[in-house]
Design a protein around this motif. Sequence first.
Motif, PDB file in Angstrom:
ATOM      1  N   THR A 227      -2.162   5.652   7.559  1.00  0.00           N
ATOM      2  CA  THR A 227      -1.766   7.047   7.658  1.00  0.00           C
ATOM      3  C   THR A 227      -1.525   7.687   9.182  1.00  0.00           C
ATOM      4  O   THR A 227      -2.242   7.279  10.153  1.00  0.00           O
ATOM      5  N   LEU A 228      -0.587   8.600   9.233  1.00  0.00           N
ATOM      6  CA  LEU A 228      -0.464   9.207  10.622  1.00  0.00           C
ATOM      7  C   LEU A 228      -1.443   9.864  11.279  1.00  0.00           C
ATOM      8  O   LEU A 228      -1.771   9.708  12.391  1.00  0.00           O
ATOM      9  N   ALA A 229      -2.101  10.678  10.586  1.00  0.00           N
ATOM     10  CA  ALA A 229      -3.626  11.481  11.053  1.00  0.00           C
ATOM     11  C   ALA A 229      -4.455  10.478  11.626  1.00  0.00           C
ATOM     12  O   ALA A 229      -5.107  10.698  12.865  1.00  0.00           O
ATOM     13  N   HIS A 230      -4.812   9.545  10.955  1.00  0.00           N
ATOM     14  CA  HIS A 230      -5.811   8.320  11.532  1.00  0.00           C
ATOM     15  C   HIS A 230      -5.037   7.756  12.665  1.00  0.00           C
ATOM     16  O   HIS A 230      -5.796   7.251  13.615  1.00  0.00           O
ATOM     17  N   LEU A 231      -3.889   7.598  12.743  1.00  0.00           N
ATOM     18  CA  LEU A 231      -3.257   6.810  13.926  1.00  0.00           C
ATOM     19  C   LEU A 231      -3.421   7.760  15.094  1.00  0.00           C
ATOM     20  O   LEU A 231      -3.692   7.202  16.162  1.00  0.00           O
TER      21      LEU A 231
ATOM     22  N   ARG B 134       0.803  -1.330  -0.013  1.00  0.00           N
ATOM     23  CA  ARG B 134      -0.004  -0.027  -0.012  1.00  0.00           C
ATOM     24  C   ARG B 134       0.837   1.214   0.234  1.00  0.00           C
ATOM     25  O   ARG B 134       1.662   1.509   1.080  1.00  0.00           O
ATOM     26  N   GLY B 135       1.126   1.913  -1.259  1.00  0.00           N
ATOM     27  CA  GLY B 135       1.641   3.140  -1.142  1.00  0.00           C
ATOM     28  C   GLY B 135       3.252   2.886  -0.967  1.00  0.00           C
ATOM     29  O   GLY B 135       3.824   1.924  -1.221  1.00  0.00           O
ATOM     30  N   ASP B 136       3.642   3.838  -0.385  1.00  0.00           N
ATOM     31  CA  ASP B 136       5.405   4.063  -0.136  1.00  0.00           C
ATOM     32  C   ASP B 136       5.748   3.493   1.008  1.00  0.00           C
ATOM     33  O   ASP B 136       4.947   3.570   2.146  1.00  0.00           O
ATOM     34  N   THR B 137       6.657   2.520   1.118  1.00  0.00           N
ATOM     35  CA  THR B 137       7.051   1.701   2.247  1.00  0.00           C
ATOM     36  C   THR B 137       7.354   2.768   3.334  1.00  0.00           C
ATOM     37  O   THR B 137       7.242   2.624   4.493  1.00  0.00           O
TER      38      THR B 137
ATOM     39  N   ALA C 296       9.321  -5.374  11.151  1.00  0.00           N
ATOM     40  CA  ALA C 296      10.896  -5.641  11.393  1.00  0.00           C
ATOM     41  C   ALA C 296      11.720  -4.314  10.916  1.00  0.00           C
ATOM     42  O   ALA C 296      12.659  -3.730  11.599  1.00  0.00           O
ATOM     43  N   GLU C 297      11.222  -3.909   9.859  1.00  0.00           N
ATOM     44  CA  GLU C 297      12.064  -2.853   9.246  1.00  0.00           C
ATOM     45  C   GLU C 297      11.840  -1.514   9.996  1.00  0.00           C
ATOM     46  O   GLU C 297      12.779  -0.891  10.143  1.00  0.00           O
ATOM     47  N   ALA C 298      10.738  -1.318  10.376  1.00  0.00           N
ATOM     48  CA  ALA C 298      10.354   0.002  11.251  1.00  0.00           C
ATOM     49  C   ALA C 298      11.155  -0.264  12.544  1.00  0.00           C
ATOM     50  O   ALA C 298      11.474   0.761  13.093  1.00  0.00           O
TER      51      ALA C 298
ATOM     52  N   ASP D 171       6.211   5.471   4.290  1.00  0.00           N
ATOM     53  CA  ASP D 171       5.002   5.933   4.979  1.00  0.00           C
ATOM     54  C   ASP D 171       4.335   4.685   5.924  1.00  0.00           C
ATOM     55  O   ASP D 171       3.936   5.038   7.254  1.00  0.00           O
ATOM     56  N   ALA D 172       4.567   3.379   5.647  1.00  0.00           N
ATOM     57  CA  ALA D 172       4.155   2.603   6.617  1.00  0.00           C
ATOM     58  C   ALA D 172       5.273   2.329   7.720  1.00  0.00           C
ATOM     59  O   ALA D 172       4.989   2.357   8.772  1.00  0.00           O
ATOM     60  N   VAL D 173       6.461   2.559   7.400  1.00  0.00           N
ATOM     61  CA  VAL D 173       7.610   2.511   8.328  1.00  0.00           C
ATOM     62  C   VAL D 173       7.287   3.679   9.258  1.00  0.00           C
ATOM     63  O   VAL D 173       7.517   3.582  10.555  1.00  0.00           O
ATOM     64  N   ALA D 174       6.844   4.852   9.071  1.00  0.00           N
ATOM     65  CA  ALA D 174       6.641   6.036   9.686  1.00  0.00           C
ATOM     66  C   ALA D 174       5.498   5.792  10.750  1.00  0.00           C
ATOM     67  O   ALA D 174       5.590   6.358  11.875  1.00  0.00           O
ATOM     68  N   VAL D 175       4.468   5.364  10.187  1.00  0.00           N
ATOM     69  CA  VAL D 175       3.101   4.984  11.039  1.00  0.00           C
ATOM     70  C   VAL D 175       3.655   3.873  12.194  1.00  0.00           C
ATOM     71  O   VAL D 175       3.080   4.264  13.086  1.00  0.00           O
TER      72      VAL D 175
END
Length: 279
Positions: free
Chosen positions: A252-256, A33-36, A70-72, A38-42
Amino acid sequence: MIGKTLVVGGELTVRRLGYGTAQLTGPGYWGPRGDTRDAVAVLRRAVERGVTLIDTADNYGPSLAEELVAEALHPYPQGLLIATKGGVVRTGDSAWHVDGRPDRLRAMCEASLRRLRLDTIDLYQLHRLDPAVPMADQLGALDELRAEGKIRHLGLDTVTAEQLMSAVELTEIAAVQNRYNLLDRASEPLLRLCEARGIAFLPWFPLGNGTLTTDPVCTSIAAAHGATPAQIALSWLLHHSPVLCPTPGTGTLAHLEENLDAAAVHLTEDETARLDALG
């Protein structure tokens, strides 16, 4: 006053709002889903906000969600519980296959260990009971992995109260996951059994896959708190039972941030009663 923490398996204390990783993958939990990044940031922000339970599964992606965790987050901070699941194989976007054969469960668990970069999985959940394999064989395979130190605690996903009773006669069960939310309480008997036995209940679809965000009662109560309907629905879960530990997911960060802020919403007795009446 609602409890802020929950003890899983009699020893692992977690905060009662976790994070689920399914939404880090594409539609139907298939592909990215989208850019990796973004997932790591969340994932990293969830832990920064105090989340101590990350719930994932080997078939989200498939494999992708575990790899992102694991990456995040590896090396994992002390006190962070990583929960994953096995027993369902994905061969396509809408192709889900239950497989509870002991040799396959072992292979799935060991693959999750590698992807998550763990020696031991804190909570390993049987994603579905396989009707073609005796329950004793499925749980026996996981018990062997626990004896080897590869699993710390066992959980079950999508079971009845009767199935849980059968399972606890075979081995110790630390947690269950079933669909449960403000408007879908079919698993209430299971929840009451979990309360009686001190078993954690991690409800999936805690926001009804979005349907609760438009409920008029939630909307009315949300307005009184300067909150969102989703926050009211999550707060209700925290008020409803001390063993409930929602793990809402988002990409998404906002929803989190919105989801985690639900822990600060304190419902009145009247508001709780109004929400209870929806079930």
